[in-house]
Every structure is written in C-alpha cells, then in structure tokens.
Design a protein around this motif. Structure first.
Motif, PDB file in Angstrom:
ATOM      1  N   ALA A   1       0.833  -1.205   0.000  1.00  0.00           N
ATOM      2  CA  ALA A   1       0.000   0.000   0.000  1.00  0.00           C
ATOM      3  C   ALA A   1       0.863   1.249   0.000  1.00  0.00           C
ATOM      4  CB  ALA A   1      -0.926  -0.002   1.214  1.00  0.00           C
ATOM      5  N   LEU A   2       1.971   1.206   0.744  1.00  0.00           N
ATOM      6  CA  LEU A   2       2.876   2.355   0.777  1.00  0.00           C
ATOM      7  C   LEU A   2       3.523   2.571  -0.589  1.00  0.00           C
ATOM      8  CD1 LEU A   2       4.632   1.860   4.239  1.00  0.00           C
ATOM      9  CD2 LEU A   2       2.844   3.506   3.646  1.00  0.00           C
ATOM     10  N   VAL A   3       3.888   1.466  -1.238  1.00  0.00           N
ATOM     11  CA  VAL A   3       4.493   1.578  -2.570  1.00  0.00           C
ATOM     12  C   VAL A   3       3.495   2.168  -3.560  1.00  0.00           C
ATOM     13  CG1 VAL A   3       5.408   0.265  -4.523  1.00  0.00           C
ATOM     14  CG2 VAL A   3       6.157  -0.269  -2.202  1.00  0.00           C
ATOM     15  N   ARG A   4       2.248   1.700  -3.495  1.00  0.00           N
ATOM     16  CA  ARG A   4       1.219   2.231  -4.405  1.00  0.00           C
ATOM     17  C   ARG A   4       0.980   3.709  -4.150  1.00  0.00           C
ATOM     18  NH1 ARG A   4      -1.271  -2.786  -3.211  1.00  0.00           N
ATOM     19  NH2 ARG A   4      -2.592  -1.771  -1.652  1.00  0.00           N
ATOM     20  N   ALA A   5       0.988   4.090  -2.870  1.00  0.00           N
ATOM     21  CA  ALA A   5       0.785   5.504  -2.546  1.00  0.00           C
ATOM     22  C   ALA A   5       1.929   6.350  -3.074  1.00  0.00           C
ATOM     23  CB  ALA A   5       0.647   5.671  -1.030  1.00  0.00           C
ATOM     24  N   ALA A   6       3.160   5.833  -2.930  1.00  0.00           N
ATOM     25  CA  ALA A   6       4.321   6.575  -3.432  1.00  0.00           C
ATOM     26  C   ALA A   6       4.270   6.703  -4.949  1.00  0.00           C
ATOM     27  CB  ALA A   6       5.607   5.876  -2.994  1.00  0.00           C
ATOM     28  N   GLU A   7       3.909   5.616  -5.624  1.00  0.00           N
ATOM     29  CA  GLU A   7       3.806   5.661  -7.087  1.00  0.00           C
ATOM     30  C   GLU A   7       2.710   6.629  -7.527  1.00  0.00           C
ATOM     31  OE1 GLU A   7       3.106   1.620  -8.125  1.00  0.00           O
ATOM     32  OE2 GLU A   7       5.250   1.078  -8.131  1.00  0.00           O
ATOM     33  N   ARG A   8       1.624   6.661  -6.767  1.00  0.00           N
ATOM     34  CA  ARG A   8       0.536   7.577  -7.108  1.00  0.00           C
ATOM     35  C   ARG A   8       0.998   9.028  -6.972  1.00  0.00           C
ATOM     36  NH1 ARG A   8      -5.574   7.734  -4.435  1.00  0.00           N
ATOM     37  NH2 ARG A   8      -6.164   9.777  -5.296  1.00  0.00           N
ATOM     38  N   LEU A   9       1.767   9.313  -5.916  1.00  0.00           N
ATOM     39  CA  LEU A   9       2.269  10.675  -5.730  1.00  0.00           C
ATOM     40  C   LEU A   9       3.262  11.056  -6.819  1.00  0.00           C
ATOM     41  CD1 LEU A   9       2.758  10.893  -1.855  1.00  0.00           C
ATOM     42  CD2 LEU A   9       1.096  12.137  -3.244  1.00  0.00           C
ATOM     43  N   VAL A  10       4.108  10.109  -7.206  1.00  0.00           N
ATOM     44  CA  VAL A  10       5.085  10.390  -8.267  1.00  0.00           C
ATOM     45  C   VAL A  10       4.363  10.674  -9.580  1.00  0.00           C
ATOM     46  CG1 VAL A  10       6.912   9.388  -9.685  1.00  0.00           C
ATOM     47  CG2 VAL A  10       6.959   9.094  -7.210  1.00  0.00           C
ATOM     48  N   HIS A  11       3.398   9.820  -9.905  1.00  0.00           N
ATOM     49  CA  HIS A  11       2.642  10.030 -11.147  1.00  0.00           C
ATOM     50  C   HIS A  11       1.847  11.333 -11.088  1.00  0.00           C
ATOM     51  CE1 HIS A  11       0.439   9.294 -14.754  1.00  0.00           C
ATOM     52  NE2 HIS A  11      -0.717   9.124 -14.129  1.00  0.00           N
ATOM     53  N   GLY A  12       1.248  11.598  -9.926  1.00  0.00           N
ATOM     54  CA  GLY A  12       0.490  12.832  -9.774  1.00  0.00           C
ATOM     55  C   GLY A  12       1.366  14.062  -9.893  1.00  0.00           C
ATOM     56  N   THR A  13       2.584  13.969  -9.370  1.00  0.00           N
ATOM     57  CA  THR A  13       3.517  15.088  -9.495  1.00  0.00           C
ATOM     58  C   THR A  13       3.832  15.370 -10.955  1.00  0.00           C
ATOM     59  OG1 THR A  13       4.533  14.689  -7.331  1.00  0.00           O
ATOM     60  CG2 THR A  13       5.855  15.873  -8.948  1.00  0.00           C
ATOM     61  N   ASP A  14       4.045  14.314 -11.736  1.00  0.00           N
ATOM     62  CA  ASP A  14       4.293  14.490 -13.176  1.00  0.00           C
ATOM     63  C   ASP A  14       3.103  15.160 -13.859  1.00  0.00           C
ATOM     64  OD1 ASP A  14       6.749  13.285 -12.895  1.00  0.00           O
ATOM     65  OD2 ASP A  14       6.020  11.287 -13.438  1.00  0.00           O
ATOM     66  N   LEU A  15       1.894  14.711 -13.494  1.00  0.00           N
ATOM     67  CA  LEU A  15       0.692  15.274 -14.108  1.00  0.00           C
ATOM     68  C   LEU A  15       0.521  16.744 -13.748  1.00  0.00           C
ATOM     69  CD1 LEU A  15      -1.886  12.372 -13.587  1.00  0.00           C
ATOM     70  CD2 LEU A  15      -0.748  13.038 -15.708  1.00  0.00           C
TER      71      LEU A  15
END
Length: 205
Positions: free
Chosen positions: A9-23
């Motif tokens: 869950a932590l990994v998914r949250a981190a990936e979501r933040l990284v992708h969101g930052t790019d967006l």
C-alpha cells in the motif's frame, strides 16, 4: 501490538504521488505556456507583437522571486507549499471512476481526425527529438503551434492523431529530468517501416 503498514500500500501511494507530481507539473507548465503565448497580439508584427509574452514572462519571474523571498523570510511557508503540492498530486492521479470518468472524457477528442502523411509526421518527430531520448507531447504540440499548425489542440488531440498513425505514445518518457507522456526515440518509425496512409486509415477505423 501495533500493526505495521502494508508495504504494498505504501508503494502504491508513493507511485501515485510520483505520477500525480508528473501530471501536475505537465498541466501547470502547459497552462503557463499557453498563458504566455496568449499575450501575443496578432494585429502587431515584429518586436511589438512579442511585448505581451515578454511582459507575462516578467510577471512569472517576479512571482517566482517573491515566492523565493517569502520562503527565505518564513521557511515554515515551505511546508504549506509542499502540502499543497502533495494534495494536488494526489488528486490529479486518483483512479478514474464515476464522475472522474466523465471529467476525463472531456479531455479526450470527440473524434479521431483523418491521419496525416506518415512521412511528414516522421520528419517532424525526428526534428523535435533531435539528439534527445524522446519528446514530450506538450513540447511537440508547442513545436507544431510555432509552425502555425495545431491551433486550439490539446495534448489529448495530438495523442489521438499520433496513435491513429501507429506512432506509440508512452506514458513515461524522461526528457530533461522530467517525465511525461511522449514519444520515445526507440519507438520512432523509420521511413521504411512507417505505415502508409491507407494502413494508418485502417488503424484509425
């Protein structure tokens, strides 16, 4: 006994933040670039026509300078900026469902336009990529609009046109330390393998 956080869950949250930052970065940069371009006056020529964009660039520079001064004077303000950015990134990358699907559909073109000449598209991509590993769609769109083409297009419109021509669009293309939607050099079709107009029309159908 305290329960340890789910690592996945932590990994998914981190990936979501990284992708969101790019967006968020892509959307903000595109919006600011469009705002700067919008200052150009069509009724003037030469340096007078460029006064509007130059003024808007100066405004952005002044805003950046004031923000830097504020952070230096009140370092705690950085926490506010960081929190605001993280919230925006989290919201930008939320899974599409319900109303989100409708909002996302608004960003997509209603119809895929007729494909252009694949050879001309290949030449344009090769020119835009140059010696870099790829080109972001926002950069390619700006490149087109500088040539007087693609007026009023959004990134989604350009993406649809490229896909209709069989040009792969990757979700994560890293150029100049920034990751965004784009075309990678490895996916660039050669003139010999580029689809013909008939083949491109069949793929778009």
């Amino acid at each position: 006994m305290k329960r340890r956080p789910d690592r996945d869950a932590l990994v998914r949250a981190a990936e979501r933040l990284v992708h969101g930052t790019d967006l968020v970065w892509q959307r903000r940069s595109e919006a600011l670039a469009a705002w700067v371009r919008g200052g150009r006056r069509d009724d003037l020529t030469g340096w007078r026509a460029a006064l509007g964009p130059a003024f808007r660039i100066a405004v952005l520079g002044a805003a950046g300078w004031l923000a830097a001064r504020l952070v230096r004077a009140r370092p705690a303000f950085m926490w506010v900026l960081a929190a605001g950015w993280l919230i925006a990134a989290w919201r930008a990358s939320r899974p599409a469902s319900g109303e989100d699907v409708e909002e996302a559909a608004e960003d997509e073109p209603e119809q895929v336009p007729p494909p252009a000449d694949p050879t001309a598209v290949h030449q344009l991509l090769a020119e835009a990529i140059g010696d870099r590993p790829g080109v972001h769609l926002s950069t390619l769109l700006a490149h087109l609009q500088e040539r007087g083409q693609g007026e009023g297009w959004q990134v989604a419109d350009l993406r649809a046109r490229l896909e209709a021509l069989g040009v792969p669009v990757r979700r994560s293309v890293k150029v100049d330390r920034r990751v965004a939607y784009g075309v990678h050099r490895d996916d660039l079709p050669t003139p010999a393998t580029a689809p013909s107009p008939a083949e491109a029309a069949e793929r778009a159908a």
